[in-house]
Design a protein around this motif. Structure first.
Motif, PDB file in Angstrom:
ATOM      1  N   HIS A 115      -0.542   8.144   2.362  1.00  0.00           N
ATOM      2  CA  HIS A 115      -0.969   9.368   1.868  1.00  0.00           C
ATOM      3  C   HIS A 115      -1.199  10.138   3.059  1.00  0.00           C
ATOM      4  O   HIS A 115      -1.602   9.670   4.276  1.00  0.00           O
ATOM      5  CB  HIS A 115      -2.082   9.279   1.009  1.00  0.00           C
ATOM      6  CG  HIS A 115      -2.024   8.597  -0.151  1.00  0.00           C
ATOM      7  ND1 HIS A 115      -3.122   8.150  -1.018  1.00  0.00           N
ATOM      8  CD2 HIS A 115      -1.029   8.005  -0.821  1.00  0.00           C
ATOM      9  CE1 HIS A 115      -2.697   7.728  -2.152  1.00  0.00           C
ATOM     10  NE2 HIS A 115      -1.439   7.219  -2.135  1.00  0.00           N
ATOM     11  N   HIS A 127      -7.685   5.894   2.232  1.00  0.00           N
ATOM     12  CA  HIS A 127      -7.868   7.083   1.614  1.00  0.00           C
ATOM     13  C   HIS A 127      -8.867   7.104   0.424  1.00  0.00           C
ATOM     14  O   HIS A 127      -9.666   7.918   0.471  1.00  0.00           O
ATOM     15  CB  HIS A 127      -6.813   7.467   1.094  1.00  0.00           C
ATOM     16  CG  HIS A 127      -6.512   9.172   0.824  1.00  0.00           C
ATOM     17  ND1 HIS A 127      -5.543   9.673   0.306  1.00  0.00           N
ATOM     18  CD2 HIS A 127      -7.299  10.098   1.150  1.00  0.00           C
ATOM     19  CE1 HIS A 127      -5.594  10.956   0.252  1.00  0.00           C
ATOM     20  NE2 HIS A 127      -6.667  11.301   0.799  1.00  0.00           N
ATOM     21  N   ARG A 128      -9.089   5.991  -0.373  1.00  0.00           N
ATOM     22  CA  ARG A 128      -9.968   5.866  -1.374  1.00  0.00           C
ATOM     23  C   ARG A 128     -11.410   5.802  -0.752  1.00  0.00           C
ATOM     24  O   ARG A 128     -12.410   6.156  -1.623  1.00  0.00           O
ATOM     25  CB  ARG A 128      -9.808   4.731  -2.039  1.00  0.00           C
ATOM     26  CG  ARG A 128     -10.414   4.640  -3.362  1.00  0.00           C
ATOM     27  CD  ARG A 128      -9.881   3.607  -4.340  1.00  0.00           C
ATOM     28  NE  ARG A 128      -9.526   2.321  -3.836  1.00  0.00           N
ATOM     29  CZ  ARG A 128      -8.676   1.452  -3.872  1.00  0.00           C
ATOM     30  NH1 ARG A 128      -7.904   1.697  -5.113  1.00  0.00           N
ATOM     31  NH2 ARG A 128      -8.533   0.334  -3.276  1.00  0.00           N
ATOM     32  N   ILE A 160      -8.228   7.328  -6.334  1.00  0.00           N
ATOM     33  CA  ILE A 160      -6.751   7.034  -5.854  1.00  0.00           C
ATOM     34  C   ILE A 160      -6.505   5.552  -6.398  1.00  0.00           C
ATOM     35  O   ILE A 160      -7.245   4.608  -6.019  1.00  0.00           O
ATOM     36  CB  ILE A 160      -6.859   7.272  -4.517  1.00  0.00           C
ATOM     37  CG1 ILE A 160      -6.881   8.554  -4.093  1.00  0.00           C
ATOM     38  CG2 ILE A 160      -5.633   6.595  -3.763  1.00  0.00           C
ATOM     39  CD1 ILE A 160      -6.956   8.914  -2.590  1.00  0.00           C
ATOM     40  N   HIS A 185      -3.488   4.048   0.988  1.00  0.00           N
ATOM     41  CA  HIS A 185      -4.140   4.594  -0.095  1.00  0.00           C
ATOM     42  C   HIS A 185      -5.733   3.884  -0.206  1.00  0.00           C
ATOM     43  O   HIS A 185      -6.503   4.337  -0.722  1.00  0.00           O
ATOM     44  CB  HIS A 185      -3.478   4.191  -1.472  1.00  0.00           C
ATOM     45  CG  HIS A 185      -3.595   2.580  -1.843  1.00  0.00           C
ATOM     46  ND1 HIS A 185      -2.659   1.671  -1.344  1.00  0.00           N
ATOM     47  CD2 HIS A 185      -4.265   2.082  -2.670  1.00  0.00           C
ATOM     48  CE1 HIS A 185      -2.939   0.530  -1.885  1.00  0.00           C
ATOM     49  NE2 HIS A 185      -4.085   0.660  -2.964  1.00  0.00           N
ATOM     50  N   TYR A 202      -3.098   2.583  -6.435  1.00  0.00           N
ATOM     51  CA  TYR A 202      -1.793   2.213  -5.935  1.00  0.00           C
ATOM     52  C   TYR A 202      -0.799   2.190  -6.911  1.00  0.00           C
ATOM     53  O   TYR A 202      -0.970   1.668  -8.311  1.00  0.00           O
ATOM     54  CB  TYR A 202      -2.086   0.752  -5.486  1.00  0.00           C
ATOM     55  CG  TYR A 202      -0.631   0.012  -4.945  1.00  0.00           C
ATOM     56  CD1 TYR A 202       0.053   0.660  -3.893  1.00  0.00           C
ATOM     57  CD2 TYR A 202      -0.152  -0.925  -5.776  1.00  0.00           C
ATOM     58  CE1 TYR A 202       1.479  -0.046  -3.745  1.00  0.00           C
ATOM     59  CE2 TYR A 202       1.270  -1.583  -5.549  1.00  0.00           C
ATOM     60  CZ  TYR A 202       1.946  -1.086  -4.431  1.00  0.00           C
ATOM     61  OH  TYR A 202       3.022  -1.530  -4.224  1.00  0.00           O
ATOM     62  N   ARG A 204       0.827  -1.136   0.134  1.00  0.00           N
ATOM     63  CA  ARG A 204       0.039   0.133  -0.099  1.00  0.00           C
ATOM     64  C   ARG A 204       0.759   1.307  -0.262  1.00  0.00           C
ATOM     65  O   ARG A 204       2.141   1.101   0.440  1.00  0.00           O
ATOM     66  CB  ARG A 204      -1.027  -0.014   1.245  1.00  0.00           C
ATOM     67  CG  ARG A 204      -1.799  -1.189   1.386  1.00  0.00           C
ATOM     68  CD  ARG A 204      -3.007  -1.109   2.522  1.00  0.00           C
ATOM     69  NE  ARG A 204      -3.630  -2.171   2.633  1.00  0.00           N
ATOM     70  CZ  ARG A 204      -4.743  -2.216   3.243  1.00  0.00           C
ATOM     71  NH1 ARG A 204      -5.249  -1.177   4.135  1.00  0.00           N
ATOM     72  NH2 ARG A 204      -5.548  -3.351   3.408  1.00  0.00           N
ATOM     73  N   ASN A 205       0.091   2.422  -0.528  1.00  0.00           N
ATOM     74  CA  ASN A 205       0.828   3.703  -0.344  1.00  0.00           C
ATOM     75  C   ASN A 205       0.418   4.477   0.841  1.00  0.00           C
ATOM     76  O   ASN A 205      -0.791   4.400   1.042  1.00  0.00           O
ATOM     77  CB  ASN A 205       0.811   4.235  -1.671  1.00  0.00           C
ATOM     78  CG  ASN A 205       1.238   3.865  -2.891  1.00  0.00           C
ATOM     79  OD1 ASN A 205       0.521   3.637  -3.859  1.00  0.00           O
ATOM     80  ND2 ASN A 205       2.696   3.204  -2.817  1.00  0.00           N
TER      81      ASN A 205
END
Length: 231
Positions: free
Chosen positions: A179, A205-206, A216, A202, A218, A176-177
């Motif tokens: 944010h 966040h999405r 958003i 992410h 990945y 995962r990223n």
């Protein structure tokens, strides 16, 4: 958020204006040292004159002693004149030496005081610049100029973990990223204050409401690096 000046801040007209304004004020304060700097050559001249008097003060008395010995007319008068002149030169030397030392000590104290005042003002200037710069970035109605620094501070504050699901804790097998998300969106009246920023992966966040969150995706680190190089 006392980050200190960053090289890329100078590309921002607001930051340059803050610094230039403070530099003008510091230059105005620095003019107070002119009287101190002008005093230094004056002391040097007095010291030179006093040293000359120290070197020659004994010559007249020696000449005054020699004149009677070799039988010069009015030699006794020359002797008295030599003693008087030597005594005068010696007193001039003592006076100038003491005066120069006292003035130098006062000059040193004044200079140290001036440097201390300027250092204090420079410190206040830096604090004011950073405070004004921070307020400017907090109220910026978009991603502010120091957004990269804010992202780093928020992620570090949140221990490099998602505040919602705790990733990577317990989810290390999923890539995962991380944010940085505005709790209250900028369009909804939020700001870029650190208290309004939170770290999310992410995926979480999405799931947030608001424009742009649904799109958003990945980006693996290698692909993300290539993507940044192309841009």
């Amino acid at each position: 958020m006392n980050l200190g000046p960053k090289p890329h801040y100078w590309n921002n007209a607001y930051y340059r204006g803050l610094v230039e304004h403070r530099i003008d004020r510091l230059e105005a304060l620095d003019k107070r040292k002119e009287s101190i700097l002008q005093t230094a050559p004056y002391l040097k001249r007095r010291e030179k004159f006093g040293n000359s008097a120290r070197v020659i003060w004994g010559i007249p008395i020696i000449a005054g002693i020699l004149f009677p010995v070799i039988g010069v007319s009015f030699g006794f008068l020359y002797f008295l004149f030599g003693i008087s002149f030597s005594f005068t030169l010696y007193n001039i030397y003592r006076y100038l030496d003491s005066d120069v030392k006292n003035r130098r000590e006062k000059l040193f104290i004044a200079h140290q005081t001036e440097l201390s005042l300027l250092a204090d003002d420079a410190s206040r200037a830096a604090t004011e610049i950073l405070s004004a710069w921070d307020s400017y970035n907090e109220s910026f109605k978009d991603y502010p100029p120091d957004w990269n620094e804010r992202r780093y501070i928020v992620k570090k504050r949140d221990d490099w973990s998602c505040a919602k699901c705790g990733w990577p804790s317990g989810f290390k097998r999923f890539a995962r990223n991380l944010h940085v998300h505005h709790i209250l969106s900028l369009s909804g009246g939020g700001n870029n204050a650190l208290s309004n920023l939170i770290t999310l992966c992410h995926v979480c966040h999405r799931k947030e409401s608001g424009e742009g969150h649904k799109g958003i995706v990945y980006y693996p680190k290698a692909k993300w690096a290539r993507r940044r190089r192309r841009s």
